[in-house]
Structure formats: C-alpha cells, structure tokens
Design a protein around this motif. Sequence first.
Motif, mmCIF file in Angstrom:
data_model
loop_
_atom_site.group_PDB
_atom_site.id
_atom_site.type_symbol
_atom_site.label_atom_id
_atom_site.label_comp_id
_atom_site.label_asym_id
_atom_site.label_seq_id
_atom_site.Cartn_x
_atom_site.Cartn_y
_atom_site.Cartn_z
ATOM 1 N N ASN A 1 0.867 -1.162 0.000
ATOM 2 C CA ASN A 1 0.000 0.000 0.000
ATOM 3 C C ASN A 1 0.910 1.219 0.000
ATOM 4 O O ASN A 1 1.486 1.595 1.013
ATOM 5 C CB ASN A 1 -0.887 -0.001 1.246
ATOM 6 N N HIS A 2 1.051 1.804 -1.170
ATOM 7 C CA HIS A 2 2.028 2.876 -1.305
ATOM 8 C C HIS A 2 1.517 4.186 -0.751
ATOM 9 O O HIS A 2 2.268 5.127 -0.591
ATOM 10 C CB HIS A 2 2.425 3.040 -2.773
ATOM 11 N N LEU A 3 0.203 4.246 -0.475
ATOM 12 C CA LEU A 3 -0.346 5.499 0.031
ATOM 13 C C LEU A 3 0.137 5.732 1.456
ATOM 14 O O LEU A 3 0.545 6.828 1.813
ATOM 15 C CB LEU A 3 -1.879 5.424 -0.013
ATOM 16 N N GLU B 1 7.349 -0.427 -5.885
ATOM 17 C CA GLU B 1 6.654 0.544 -6.732
ATOM 18 C C GLU B 1 7.399 0.728 -8.056
ATOM 19 O O GLU B 1 6.792 0.803 -9.120
ATOM 20 C CB GLU B 1 6.531 1.876 -5.997
ATOM 21 N N ALA C 1 -7.837 -9.483 -7.811
ATOM 22 C CA ALA C 1 -6.618 -8.691 -7.944
ATOM 23 C C ALA C 1 -6.922 -7.329 -8.534
ATOM 24 O O ALA C 1 -6.293 -6.325 -8.206
ATOM 25 C CB ALA C 1 -5.627 -9.434 -8.826
ATOM 26 N N VAL C 2 -7.910 -7.306 -9.409
ATOM 27 C CA VAL C 2 -8.253 -6.052 -10.055
ATOM 28 C C VAL C 2 -8.734 -5.039 -9.031
ATOM 29 O O VAL C 2 -8.495 -3.849 -9.124
ATOM 30 C CB VAL C 2 -9.332 -6.317 -11.121
ATOM 31 N N PHE C 3 -9.404 -5.531 -8.027
ATOM 32 C CA PHE C 3 -9.953 -4.652 -7.016
ATOM 33 C C PHE C 3 -8.894 -4.049 -6.124
ATOM 34 O O PHE C 3 -8.971 -2.905 -5.702
ATOM 35 C CB PHE C 3 -10.876 -5.474 -6.107
ATOM 36 N N ILE C 4 -7.949 -4.880 -5.829
ATOM 37 C CA ILE C 4 -7.139 -4.549 -4.686
ATOM 38 C C ILE C 4 -5.725 -4.188 -5.033
ATOM 39 O O ILE C 4 -4.877 -4.106 -4.171
ATOM 40 C CB ILE C 4 -7.125 -5.734 -3.701
ATOM 41 N N GLY C 5 -5.430 -3.980 -6.303
ATOM 42 C CA GLY C 5 -4.081 -3.559 -6.617
ATOM 43 C C GLY C 5 -3.272 -4.735 -7.077
ATOM 44 O O GLY C 5 -3.646 -5.410 -8.014
ATOM 45 N N GLY D 1 -8.253 -1.225 -8.501
ATOM 46 C CA GLY D 1 -7.055 -1.837 -9.066
ATOM 47 C C GLY D 1 -5.875 -0.909 -9.129
ATOM 48 O O GLY D 1 -4.817 -1.255 -9.627
ATOM 49 N N ARG D 2 -6.023 0.261 -8.599
ATOM 50 C CA ARG D 2 -4.907 1.209 -8.699
ATOM 51 C C ARG D 2 -3.988 1.029 -7.509
ATOM 52 O O ARG D 2 -4.421 0.726 -6.403
ATOM 53 C CB ARG D 2 -5.472 2.624 -8.720
ATOM 54 N N ASN D 3 -2.707 1.195 -7.782
ATOM 55 C CA ASN D 3 -1.753 1.170 -6.700
ATOM 56 C C ASN D 3 -1.677 2.568 -6.120
ATOM 57 O O ASN D 3 -1.085 3.459 -6.708
ATOM 58 C CB ASN D 3 -0.384 0.776 -7.229
ATOM 59 N N LEU D 4 -2.272 2.742 -4.998
ATOM 60 C CA LEU D 4 -2.265 4.085 -4.439
ATOM 61 C C LEU D 4 -0.848 4.467 -4.046
ATOM 62 O O LEU D 4 -0.071 3.649 -3.555
ATOM 63 C CB LEU D 4 -3.168 4.129 -3.214
ATOM 64 N N THR D 5 -0.510 5.680 -4.287
ATOM 65 C CA THR D 5 0.844 6.082 -3.991
ATOM 66 C C THR D 5 0.883 7.564 -3.683
ATOM 67 O O THR D 5 0.004 8.322 -4.108
ATOM 68 C CB THR D 5 1.782 5.772 -5.164
ATOM 69 N N THR E 1 1.339 4.780 -12.416
ATOM 70 C CA THR E 1 -0.110 4.588 -12.383
ATOM 71 C C THR E 1 -0.844 5.927 -12.402
ATOM 72 O O THR E 1 -1.845 6.098 -13.083
ATOM 73 C CB THR E 1 -0.484 3.726 -11.155
#
Lengths: 1409, 313
Positions: A1076-1078, A1157, A1175-1179, B88-92, B99
């Motif tokens: 989770n890169h956020l 990343e 997988a599509v949902f969750i990254g 499906g997005r990699n939050l960053t 992305t």
Amino acid sequence: MNAIVPLNIAALRVSANDNSNVVTQFKGRTAVFENMPFTSSSKQASTGDMVVQPLESDSSPQNPLGIGIHLHWELPDYFRRGAQPAQGGDVVFPQAPNRWLVIRYLSLLDPGTRKYGDVQSKSWIVESDFVAPAITPDPDGVLRPTVSVPLPANPQPGKPPFMFMGRVVAYENWNPASEPAANYLPAFMGSDGKPLFLTSIGFVGPSFSAYYPECCSVFGFWDHFKDLANVFTAITGNNSIQFKVSYQVIGWIQAPGSDPLSSVASLVTEQYNNYVQQCRTENVAVARTPADEFVSLAVQNFRWEFNQQDVTFKLKPDQTLDTLNVPQQTLCGGIKQEIVWNMLSNPATSFFLKNPDNQTAPAVWTDTVELAVGNTTVEALSALLKRDLNNTTDDPSLLDNYEYLLNALQLGLLHDLEAQGNALIGLEEACHSKAFSQLAGGYLWTVEQQPGAAAAKNNPDEEITLPLAIAEQLHLLNQAQKDYDQSRAALDIMRKQLFMDWLRFVKVFVSGVPDPNVNINDLTNFLLTSKSGELKAVMDGGTAAGILLYLQDRVTAEITGLQEPAAGNSLANTVWNQFQAMATALAPHADWQLRAVAAAPFWMPTDLVLVMEGNRLEPARRNGPGPNIFVRLSGELLDSLQFKFQGNTFAVAAAALTGPPKVSAVTPMQSDAQALISEAWLLVPMLAMAAANALKAKGGAGNPAVSNFDDLVTSLKSTQGGFNPLEGGPTTGLFATIHAGGKAAPNLTQTVARPLALSVTFTNDASNGWPPDALAWNTQTLLPEFDSTRFDPFLPVFLLWSAQLDPLRRDAGSDYGAGNLQNHFMLDGDAVDYQYKLNGGFTTNVFVPYESSVTLSKTTTNSLTGQIDNYIANYPTDTETDAELTSARQAYQHSKIISQGLGGFNLEQYLRTLIPKVTVANLVKGGRDTITTAVQKAAIATPNDDWYDFGFNGQAPIATGLLPLHNFGPLRSGFAEILSLELVDVFGQRMTLDTKGTNPDGSLQTIVAASLKPASGDTANQGKIFLPPRLLAPTRLWFNWLSAMHDNQVAGVSADFVEMNSHPATTPVCGWVMPNHLDNSLFFYDAGGAAIGSFGVEHGDLVYRTRAGNLANPRSLPENDIGPKGAPTVNPHLADFMWYVAGQDATFLLALMRTIENSDKFINPANFAQAASLAVFIGRPLALTRAVLGLETSGNLLPLSQADTSPNDPFPLDVKNSRFRYADRQQTSSARLADIEFPLRLGDLANIDDGLVGYLIERSGPDPYDIFFSPAAPAQGAPKVVQPSPDTIELTLNATPIVVTMLIDPRAPVHATTGILPVQARQVPPDQYAQTVRRLAVTFFTHPMLSLRQSLVVPLPQESSYQWSWITPGAPASLPLLPNAATEFAEFGYSPQSLLEGWLRLETGDEPS
Amino acid sequence: MNTPSSRTTFQAKLATTLNDPAAIQAALAEVQLPQPLADWLGRLRLLKGLPFNYLVPDENMLPPESVRFFYLDLNWVDALLDGAFSIGRNLTVTENAPTNNLDSAVKTAVEQHAGKSASSIRAQGLGRSAPEVTLQVVSGFLLRSSVVSTYRGIGANVFPLGGTPEDESIQLLPILRFEPLGPNSDTLLCLVDGDAFRVDIHEAPEHLHYGIDKYEFDATTKKVTATKMIHTFTRSALPSPLPPRREQITLSGTTTPLDLSNTFRSSSPRVLKLAALASQIATLNNVSDIDSAEMGFEMTEGVGMVSFKKEIS
C-alpha cells in the motif's frame, strides 16, 4: 490397394574419356569394411578407423565409376527418418525397400536419317540386401563394384569380418522363391542377436543411401550396356554413337510384413472406433470419417499426403468401421527419361563431366560464393541477405536493420514485434535459444485428466493440481526417475570413455608400438584387474542403474507405464517401486492418469552454420521442397489417354499398348507394378509410338493416327513434354505443367496446335487419374552455370570444411580458473549473451586447425520466399514492412543457397572424433587378448541393455597432434575462421568453394551474423567469427519451484520438495504480500489468503500492525499472529520472511516499498486479462515463492581431456595413478571445468512479461535471509535492499543448487538468464494463484463514512461469492453489509446521520481450505 | 554478441515514458472507453446512484414544500469519478508514479467520453439528439413538494441571465437531469448545463384546457355563480370580390367579465350549455355568432407556472 510413393532418380553419364581422366579424381566409397585386419599376421588392430577411407583423404576413389550410365535413387524421406526408442539409445530407422525393378528403354539414332529407331526394353532386379562373402559377376559377366558390410556382426578371429551387399539380376531370370533366405541380410543377426534389416543408413550412416559410391547396387544401378554389344563396343571404344535411354525404377519391400503400411488398416480401425466411442461418451456428433483418420495418420506417421476422397470405407449402423480400403503396401516409383548419349562427333576428345576451365584437375569444379556464418541457418541467411540488399544499418534498435527483420520473419515473430511490448526481447531470446541443440533429459511423470473425463473437456492438456500426499508421491517418483536418467546418462559417458581407452590399448597391443607416455601394463591394469579397473567400474555402473523399458500407447506413442525390471536394487527398481506406489495413490482418482513426458532437456551449442550462395550451388532437395509429399493410391495411376481431334474423341487404354514389358507373377504387387510400367508408356515421349499405334489400330473416321501418323506422334510427344534440352523440343506439355510447382490435378488435359491441333487427356477408367509427382518424373537438365554443354547433375551431398580457431585461454595453466568466464566476459543487463571485455585478449593466440566432412542437411532453406509471401498475405496492411520484405524476396528468389553446419567442430574441441561403429573384437589376437574379450563380453551381457544399442563405440579420442596440444576446450570460445570448403556430390563429383577475396591470413571472407561479430572496438579481430562462451558438455539449468509445503505422511519426504513439472503439482506460493504505497505499508497474507497483518512506518519506525478487527492481538505483536520465531503457525518461509522484515528498520521498509513501486512499471504481464479476479480490485498482490537454482550436466559428469601428448597429460597421469573411476578422473582431467563460476541473472527488468520483484538468497540457520536483491531497487537504497551485481548469483557445474526466495507478480513468469544456456522461465500456473488470490481478504480503511440514523448503508458492488462487512475499530464483531443496498432514492427519516471511520472488508463467502 | 535490442535503452525509454503523462499520451493511440463504462461514468457524473443521504446530509436542509437551488461542485464530481477509477490502482504518494501518470494521460479522453455520455442520457430517453453541453458549470435545484408526486408531468424551463423570455432572445439551458428521486417520491432533482438565472416550473404542457375563472355552487339553493373574463373584439369585413367572405378580428385589448351563472344545466350544474355560452360571447361582442376559432380563443387556458429568479445583488 497400394501406395505409389514418388522416387527421385538421378543419372550420370560416364564416357570412356570421363572414366579415364575425370572420375579418377572423384571421391569414392568411404566404408571399406573389406580393409578390416583379421589375420594373425596383421600389425593393425581391428578397430573402426580401419574400415573408413575418409572423404578428406587424397587417395584414389574406391569403386571409381565405370563407363555407362549410373543411376541413383533417393529414398523417400520416410525411410530416411529414424526414431529414438523410449528407453534411449541409438536412433532406429525403418526398413527400406530392398528390391528394385530397373527398366531401361533404349533407342538408337540412325546417323544417316538422324532418326531414332525402335525402343528396346531391358529389365533388371537390384537386390539391395543380398549378402555374399565375395563379389560375383553379374549376368553379363561384369564385376560390379559392391559395398562391403561388417558381417557377421560378431566376427571370429582369422575369419573375414566383412561381406558384400547388393547385386543385380536379370529380371527374366529372377525368381525370389528359389533364392535361399540365408543369402539376405535378415538371415544375419546383429550384435544384439536380433535379425538385421536394410535401412537408409546401412552400416555407414546417413550418407549410405544418399551417396552413390556407398550404395551402388543397393540404391543405385550401373548400366554398362554390356547386354547390347553394339552400344557397349561404341561407348567403351570411343566410337561414334548416339542413343537415347529412359529408365524406370520401381521398388518395394519384399516381405509384406515389413512394409510401413502393413499395420495401417488396423491402426486406422482402432483409432477411428476409439474416436466414435469418444464422440458417444461426450455426446457429440461423429464428424470425422475413417478416410480422414487415415489421411491424417499417413501425414503424421509417414508425411505422405493421400487424396482423402479416393479412400473408401463402409460403416456399421453404430458408426464403427465395417470395411476399409486403405493401401496395404508401398511401391516406390520414378522415371528418368530421354537421357541422350551424344557421342556422334569427336568421341575421342569429348567428355560429359569434365570442367573445361580446370586443366590440372578437370574433375574439380570451383565456385565463388558469398559465405555467411551464424549460429543458425536463420541468422546466417539473414546476414547474407542483408549484404545482398546492401543494407548497412547496424543500429540494433532500428527496424530498418534487415538482418533483424529477417531473423524475426524466419522465427515467426515479425508481426509480434509491433504488437507486443517485449517482442524485441522475445526475438533476442529466440535467436539465442535456437543456437542450442537439445539432448534428451530423460522423463518426467505427470498426472493428467483422462481424455474421456468430464474435467478434460475444459482443459484437456492441463496438468492437475494435486492433493499434497499425491504431489509428494509424484515428487518421489520423479526424483527416482531423475536419478535413474542421470545415471543412465553417466553410464553412456563412461561406456564411451571405456571404448576410447580400449581403442588405445588394442592399438598398442596389436601393433606392438608402445605409447610413449603410457606403459602398456599400467593401461592393462587400468582397464581390467581381477577385482577392479575401468571395465568393472562401468559394469558396476550398469548394474546400479539397471534398465527401464517403457510402455507406450500404440497410436500416440505416449509413455503410459513401465515394464517391471529384473529384480534387484538398481535405480530402475527404485523407479519401478515408486511408480507402483504412485499408481496405488492414484487408484481412487479414476479420472486421472499418469503419463511420462520429456524432462527438461540438456543443451549443447549448435555447430556454426555456413550459408553459401553461388551460381553453381544447387541444393539437393530431391524429395521435394516441403516436408510432405503427395502419394498416389494405385487406383489413381493413369491408364488411358483420351484424344480429341477435330471434334472426334478416341480413348487409348494402356492395356492395349504393345511394348510395355510384362511383369511376371513372381513380382509382388504384380498388377500395380504393371500399371506403373504401362503408365510410363503414356508419359514418356520416346515411348509415344506405342500409344500412337494403338490409336491407329482403333481406326475410325477422323482418327488422326490413321490420317497423319507422323504428325500425331509429334503432337502426342508435345502433350507429354519433358524433352532433353540437348535435343530441344517444346517446353510445354504435361511434364512442364507438373514441374511448374504446386500439387497437380487429376485428369489433366494438354492441348497442342501443331503439327496437329490435338488435345490429350491423361486419365484412367475411374476418371481419377493423377500424374506422378514432379520429383519422380525427370529428364536431364542443362547447367549453364557450369558449362554450355553440361547436362549431368551436380547434387551436393557432403561438405568438406576446414577451419581454424584461436581458442579461449585457460587461466590456471592447463586448467580453468573460477573466474575464467567473468575475467574475460560480461553478461550485462543489456543482453542474454556474453560479450568479451577489451582488456588484453582472452585467447591463446595459437590458431588450432579443424577439419571434417559432414553430410549436407536436407533441411530446406528456400521456404523463405514462402514465409515472405505468407507474411504479406496475412498482414497486407503492414505496407512498410511488406515493401522491405518484397525486396528481400526478390534478392533471395533466384539465389542458389546451401546451408550447412560445421558438423564435428564442437566434438573435436573436446578431443573426440567420430569412428565407424564396429563391434569390439580383436580379430588379430583373438582369445589372447583378455581385455578385449572381457569388453566384448560385457557389452552384450545384459538383456535389453546392449551397449551397442547406445552407440558406446561411436567416438574415438584425439590424443595427439595439434588439437590436443593446443586446445582441450569444453568451454568453447575464441575467434574462428573458415579456411577452405569443398562440396562432394551424389556421385562423388567435387567442387571447391572460394570467396571473392580472402583475409590476409588466407582464410575465406565471411559475412558474420550479428550474434557472432567481434566487438566493434576490437580492430584486431574484425572479420573473424567470435564464438561466445558455450559449454560443450550437455548442460541444463535446474530452475524449479519448491513446494510451499510438505507433510510427513509420505515416507521419504521430509522437506519442501522440488517441483520438476512445469505445472507444479502443488502451489509454490508460501504467502502473499500486498503493498500500500499510500501509507507505505506492506500487508501480509498466509498461503491460504487469510489476512495476517502489515508492516508500516510510524513516526520514523518500522511498526507491525495486526489485521483489522483482530482483537486477539491488541498490542500488534507479530508472534501472536504468526507464532514465535522458530515455531511458526503460518507457512514457515512466510514467517521467516516476516521476521526478517520485522528485524529491519524504517529505511529498509521504505526502500523495499520504493522497489516494489519501481518494479511496477516494468511488469505488464501478457496474460493480465486472465487475472481479472479480486486482484483487479485490490491492486497488486505479490506472491512469496521459493525456487532452486543449479547447473547440471548430463549424467552429472564433465568431459575428459583425451590428450596424450606428454607424460603429464591427463590420460597418461590417470592411467599411471589408476584413476579409472570417472568421478575420480574428472577431478584432474576435465581442466577443472567444475571450478568455473557462471553468473546467473534472475528476473528481467526490461522484459515487461517478467514478474520478479526481488529475491533473497537463502542460507542455513534460523535467519535464512540477509539482503533483498532487486533490479528495481533504488540506486541509493537501504543497505539491505540493493540491485544485484552480475556475480550476485554464481553457479558452478553440478554443485548443490542454491535456494532463492522470490517476491513475484504471479501473473508473469520469472526468467533466469545465464548466457551459456537458453533463457529459462518459470511461472506459477494461473489456476494455482488465481484460486488463492480470490481468497485474499481485503480491508479498505475508509473514512469518513455517513451512516443513516437507522443503519450504515454503503454503496457496494455485488461481487459474486464475496461478502462485504464493516469493521469498527475495537468492535468485537463486524457488521455485514449488503451490496447494492444504497440508492439515490429520496427516502426521508434518516436524520440525524453520524460519521464513522473503520474498515470495509471484502472476503470470500467460502471458507479458505 | 550484439543484441538486437538494448535492454537498458528500452528500460530507460519505458521509464521516461511512464514518468511523463504527455509522453504516455503521445504513445497511446486514441483512447477507447467501452460504451457501458462511459455510460456508467456519465451517469455518475449526473449523480445517478449517489445515495440521497450524501446529497442532503440532514433532511432539515430540505423540508417539505421547499425548493433548493445549487451549483454542482465539479471538483467534487471529479473526485467521485476518480474514486470509481481507483479500482485496481496502486495508491501512492509519489506524484509521478506510472499509475498516476497513466491516469492523467487518459483522463481527458475518459472525461470526454463520460461527458458525451452524460449529455445524451436524458436526450436518449426523450428520443432527441443529445444537446451540445460544456459541463463547465452545472447548476440545478432540488424540489420537495407534493406537486412532484401529484403533478406527474411537471416540467421546467431554465434560462440563463440575459436569455429569459423578457429578454430580446430567449435561451434555454440544456437540462441534463430532471426526475423525481424514486417512485412516488415528492423530491425532484434537476441539473442543467450552465448557470441557471430563471427557472420556470410548470405543469405538464399537455394540460391545456378550456376554463372559466370562477365557479361556485350553493348546495342548498342549487344556484351556480360563475364568471369568465372574455376578451372583447370587433369583427369587420374585408373587401373581397368573390366568396368566401373574409373578415378581420380586432382585439380591444381589454377583458370584460361574463356572468355564466345561468349557463349551466340545472339538472347537472357542472355541465355548461355550450350553445348558450357561444351565444353569450357573441352577444357580448356584438356579433351574431362566433366560430370555433373564436370560441377556442376565448375559452382556452394555459398551464400553471411558477418562475424563480436569481437575485442579483
């Protein structure tokens, strides 16, 4: 009904002058078994080298060609293709036709009227497998040259170990019934006690049937015309004469049971009835017919294409087969027509075969060629065409580099170049891997669905993910199989070495000339003492390995099981026991079946390939351009001509012709043979008179034969066509139509305007008359490139080559050093192969000469035009590429190109050469030679494990001379040059090849393919051929998944096991990681997809947080979630990895997150669409997997140096020190090849279809992990998150494999690149990861959330089989949420609302198993 | 060995491209959004499917019989769409993460597709071609009233400043959405493309009818009291050589009340005696009789309409 297989016939005229001046310089027979020493007075041992007169030798030819016409027929490809038996060993070839009816039609020219007289026919039978102790005269009293054969197979000392094979009998005197069977090859036994039979390789090899001097009177015929006194006198006495001959050759296998088609009817019946049964089970309509089944079987088994509509059958009411009419036997037939012997004027000074430009050697032709060299034909051809097209761009990244384009085209990757992002890399890898040949790596057992099983309908070819216990059992079976296969491979190597050591011994023993470096007594003891010695070691090896015989499916040849081996403790017994255990384990699963497939092969570099382009080069692809040929059914032969003249139609049946010779009743397939002969009388112009006479006899109004006979004959001949260019004539007619290319059509009509306006239809009674294939109907052709009067063929069969190599330096004296590879070469991230460092040279600077001869491959290169046409037809919109390809096509279309590998070049570098396989015996000393006697006995001692079947006697050592003095090079590298080239044709004719210029050192100028070009900065070596480093020992990369788990249920499995199947039997995924890169956190899941907890950075520290809603771990201690260190409650490797992360600091985690990343942008799997689940949902969930990495050679053994140039060479030292065990010997005698460290690159950042994020190398102990390597790691990362350097992973040959733990995106494979081997990829099959990914429970931290007064309603999508819930921090239970509950409807009464924060959770409805 | 493709070059190119939305955009062909997706996003743009409790966090903000005008916060809507895209997005937090760049590279195209779809939703339902919309400013109102549930066909005309019927040229703003929120709901949402200045809410235009101005019935006396304001006119003949006769009607511009108290049937006091009515109108205007056009002109009444105007301070 029988099959009529087209047969190509070549004819060579030899005049008296040719005979005395030209053919003496030809190459002759190479197999001279009659030279084998066998008398006690001989000073030479009876070894294989005695029975060969190499093509390279300058001696006069054996069996020079006599005066007359020599015919050679090319065996159809089916008979030239062998198959390796399932248990390994030598390739076995099918029985070849052994009786040939040769018919000559001759017509003399009257010099006065200049008209040809009546046709005289004469027939002979060539008995190919007739064997006799001496050469006997033929019916005309001529001693024909004959080939010698090594019979009896187990010769006795003092008795001749050879006989002569093949004879010619006058057809009228031939009666097979009266010939004793003892005179034919099948009456003789091979060394293994099984009856021998005639094959295309005979006792010689592939050149046996392809090279006339080797097979005259077997697959050839010399017409000396002794039966016609006037002709014979004229041609032998150089008198003036002109005549014309046509030949027809018809061949068959005398014993019908040996015919390839003998069992076809029953195979088709079985296969078809099975198919009907299967259709019934699956409840689908029966779509195929037995004729379809036969036609596809014939293509698959024989590469023969039949007309499906002419195969007839009847079905029973239940749709199974009732009667079937398929061909049961095979007739090969061909015509060579209108050969003109034109010695009317100046016969005393005329030649047919002389090269007028070469005064000193009139038999030797020369050609100036363009010479290109590459690892493969594809590369060399592309390099050549690039030159031909004057394309000079070398920019590797540009598409206007033709070499690059053409490589892509030939490998079928051109269109993908634009369509796929990683196609450039795919092309590079494809080119690289094509430069290797495969060596069978044994077998691998797999569990598949039964074809009839319900589950098989969806995925018929997919392997099954197995329950753990069965997977473990399968592993045990495969491990046993691998041990067995490797020990068999080792046995093969050891036996070959024993043979080579014996060769040295027997030569010294018989000749009495001592080896200066080896004491004969030492050598004797080395080979055999009462208790030990090499022979004993090899025999023990055989006992320890044992031999397995496999059960095969009759139709598909799949391996379905094993025969029980003889009782014992051999590795074969272990395989058998495990196989039995596996069968028991599978018993409850009726839908599954166990099958063996080929295991990962070993790889060897291919020999360099030369592509030569010259005016006089004619590729001898005599059996047609494609792999398949059109074969007629006997019912499709032509048997009548329909004349149409001035509106009148007349039919002439072949049966009505007077003239065709009669086939007697003693001839098998009498009526079909007769039909073939009669057909020739409808086709060959010189026989046209008979058809014209038959037409005339019909009489009737408007009959052109009655009104204008001579003109009718001329017109009929024109519709037939195929005249000799010597005499001229129209180039139209049926002959021209057929030779125009493509498959002909039935019942062809030919029309001529002059002298009569006539049309002739070539047909038969059933109106399905097909003409013969072009390859089986030929005449002489003019070769203007040779000479304006050259009408005889030049059909290259052999390439004689000589080259020199400046080889790789061995760093530690005569041995390789550990850094021998990396000191001089580098495998950087830019390549899949090595480039050398320009730091002072890596070679010895001593050029070592190599020379050998090789049979030219029949593989066609001229399919390139077809490939281009196909491409343009398929991609018409690709205009830019199409235009460039069109120009390439034009450049190529008219080129005469031959391609051939430098066979033997690799072998000689580890000091071996091929030697004829002759039974081990000392025919000179006999029983006095105890060692030979012992070897002889041991070789045939074990049933089913005859050493000869595995070719143990096929190689001889190169012990002395320049090669062993200067290069034992199992790590092949250096700079090579081509010194000279010579072609030898079917009849022994020669042609030397030159290039326009030569290099300063005299070597030929070569166009070097991009893959072999020296470095651009290396001026000293430009123009030479750079050989990138390659191992000459068959090697494979052992890159396999480790199972994620094991249990102790199955005895013998106590640790995670290596998954040898490409589809692992169980999933290799140990756990899952979700970045989770956020908020820079890394969430962990166990292998089953259950959430564990996450690592994140809080206030500058690395902190572990348990999963949302887990009240059992309020302090978020890892041990509460995964168990204490050393006692994991989750997958132990996942626990190890989590403890490893827990032991690091925030910098580490930040660098790791950054790496993950970064890697994201380089991973874009080709099959992304398959993973559209959660997988599509969750990254992007990443899988934690483990794999082993190792390099292993075939048999786990290394090649030994055979050098014997000084007492300090390996062989003398081994003998002296009694190192007779191979394993001991390779410590000192393999130049320490095992020390070399081979770097391996794991993953490929540039390849977007590579899923590796990073890896850790495991070490033993409680903390297996140290550094996380990733190509995507930031340059200035944490100390423990770093980019790998080229030497991060180094492998040595046959060492214990290392274990790596990898973090991968499971949707893409992981590539392992070594440079010395093809790139290998491993992937987790989608069915294994998709299932787990579906189970990953995900929580989304969500805030703020508005809740209605009544309840929380969240707009959530419906996900099939998933459930949503809401977790409030600290709340003991989660709140289930309904999907699609929130609406836009204005329904009041919800105030006041409240704001919530917490987690939304998505999890599967079904429990993780 | 010379490699056909340089990996580091390729990597560098890939990285450069992915680090720059403009470069991604250049590398992409036209971005195609599947129509169902575009439709879904278009609907979302018009707040379709948005839970009502998020639109009106407290129902006191929209009491019964009230109307609330608003502007749609387009940033908010963008955020809504972005959320929908986040699957499906990699939050960053990295600004130029691939992305994010990929998102911004396709953003314009996606918005175009979604916007086009948004404008066509209502038009499609009405069978018209989609109006040209800009979606630069979206305004609208929420009407909570029994009118919504009882007058099913009410409509609205929305005019911008300077485009009202009082102005020289009338301009109607395209209505993006105009619908009650739920079946039998008394709440209606209207969204228009542009800044609404005047909103006319009216009954269904098809409700045109004959009507009178006053009607009372005394149940005890059984007497009807009814009046109707009648436009007065004069009729004059136009010169015409041949039949038909041509006449000219001139309106006086004023109205006169007409007592209709005795024009209803005594047996059914809600039924007008139409001939008597015609005669009364004719009498009032001093003509012998009136034709159907004159009758229609006198009796037809329009629908009810309420206008709201923005106050300009």
